[in-house]
Write an enzyme that holds these catalytic residues in place. Structure first.
Site: not given
Length: 118
Positions: A29, A58
Site C-alpha cells: 500500500y 482518511n
C-alpha cells in the site's frame, strides 16, 4: 499509517519524504502510493506535460464497516450503540477527514484545472 508509511514527523508537510518499511505488512500500500507519485513526476519531467497528484487519505463513506479500526466508524459505532465516545491516543493527534463526495469534488476541480489552464 499514512501515505508515506509510519511517519516520524507529525503533522506531515508536503516536503516530508516519509518513513516506509518496504517489507512490512502494509508495504504494498505504502510503496504503491509512492510509486504512483514517482511515475507521475517521471511522466511530467519526460514529456513536459502539466500533471496533478491527489493524495487520498482518511476518507470515509456510507459502506465502511463499523469495526474497521478507524476513527469515524469507531465513533459512529459507539454512538449507534449508545456508548461513550472513545478518544484514542493522547488526544493531541490531528487529522483531517473527508467524505467520498468531498474527495470526488476536490479531485474533479483539481483535474479540471489542467483543462481550464489551456
Amino acid at each position: 499509517m499514512r501515505v508515506y508509511g509510519d511517519p516520524k514527523v507529525h503533522p506531515q508537510n508536503e516536503t516530508y519524504w516519509g518513513h516506509v518499511n518496504p517489507v512490512g505488512k502494509r508495504s504494498m500500500y505504502d510503496e504503491a502510493k509512492r510509486f504512483q507519485e514517482a511515475m507521475t513526476m517521471a511522466y511530467h519531467n519526460y514529456h513536459g506535460l502539466e500533471t496533478r497528484m491527489v493524495r487520498i487519505f482518511n476518507t470515509y463513506g456510507p459502506r465502511m464497516r463499523l469495526n474497521d479500526g478507524r476513527v469515524v466508524p469507531a465513533f459512529m459505532g459507539q454512538a449507534l450503540r449508545g456508548e461513550d465516545l472513545t478518544i484514542f491516543g493522547k488526544a493531541i493527534e490531528r487529522a483531517a477527514s473527508a467524505t467520498w463526495t468531498m474527495l470526488w469534488k476536490a479531485s474533479t476541480v483539481c483535474y479540471s484545472a489542467i483543462t481550464l489552464d489551456r
